[in-house]
Design a protein around this motif. Structure first.
Motif, short mmCIF file in Angstrom:
data_model
loop_
_atom_site.label_atom_id
_atom_site.label_comp_id
_atom_site.label_asym_id
_atom_site.label_seq_id
_atom_site.Cartn_x
_atom_site.Cartn_y
_atom_site.Cartn_z
N ASP A 1 0.83 -1.21 0.00
CA ASP A 1 0.00 0.00 0.00
C ASP A 1 0.86 1.26 0.00
N MET B 1 2.05 1.62 -3.60
CA MET B 1 0.94 1.94 -4.50
C MET B 1 0.43 3.36 -4.27
N ASP B 2 0.43 3.81 -3.02
CA ASP B 2 0.02 5.18 -2.74
C ASP B 2 0.98 6.17 -3.39
N TYR C 1 2.84 5.59 -6.00
CA TYR C 1 2.70 5.47 -7.45
C TYR C 1 1.44 6.18 -7.97
N THR C 2 0.33 5.94 -7.32
CA THR C 2 -0.93 6.53 -7.81
C THR C 2 -0.98 8.04 -7.65
N THR C 3 -0.25 8.58 -6.67
CA THR C 3 -0.22 10.03 -6.49
C THR C 3 0.95 10.67 -7.25
N HIS C 4 1.73 9.85 -7.95
CA HIS C 4 2.90 10.34 -8.70
C HIS C 4 3.81 11.16 -7.78
N TRP D 1 8.23 7.28 -6.24
CA TRP D 1 7.61 5.95 -6.13
C TRP D 1 8.57 4.86 -6.62
#
Length: 170
Positions: free
Chosen positions: A105, A108-109, A111-114, A127
């Motif tokens: 997590d 992934m957090d 990565y998803t927020t760049h 990330w």
């Protein structure tokens, strides 16, 4: 398995040389030219992180990890092998699995927020360095399984336990 681990160890060694050159360049820029780069400093931290993360598996492969040698060295090889197998199964593997699972997590957090550096002039793609945590601990699990297999071979009489110095001689 040994050649894969040694290959990763070789890459880690190359990264160490790159990090040393980066630090030397950064120090020269800072003290000779009074100019420093946040990005270069972050590259140092990132390289250091990767070297430590992947170096642990390589250290395990070559018996260069920390242990209580004053007790361990006095034991016969079969007891050393049992200690290494049981210790790896009870301590190393659960911790590594916990970190792989727990870091998912976190990565992934990022990565998803760049996620990028908060500092002006810092690095993009933070990330990517965070993604090394579960990857490196998966590599450590791979190294631990290899370590267990080697010590099973010791118990079967197929290979001796070598110290780091003995392995260098071979």
């Amino acid at each position: 398995m040994d050649s894969v681990i040694d290959g990763i160890g070789y890459v880690t060694g190359v990264l160490l040389i790159i990090m040393i050159l980066n630090v030397a360049f950064d120090v020269m820029m800072r003290y000779v030219f009074h100019n420093s780069s946040i990005g270069m400093q972050e590259v140092e931290w990132h390289l250091f992180s990767v070297i430590i993360l992947y170096g642990t598996g390589y250290a395990l492969r070559h018996n260069a990890h920390v242990r209580v040698d004053f007790v361990y060295d006095r034991l016969p090889e079969h007891k050393k092998a049992w200690i290494n197998i049981i210790g790896t199964i009870l301590f190393l593997l659960p911790l590594a699995l916990l970190i792989v699972y727990g870091s998912y997590d976190f990565v992934m957090d990022a990565y998803t927020t760049h996620e990028i550096s908060e500092d002006p002039g810092g690095l993009l793609y933070r990330w990517a360095i965070k993604a090394q945590i579960p990857i490196a601990f998966t590599f450590l699990i791979f190294c631990a399984l290899n370590y267990i297999l080697h010590h099973i071979n010791v118990l079967r009489g197929l290979e001796p336990i070598l110290t780091e110095e003995e392995e260098e001689i071979l």
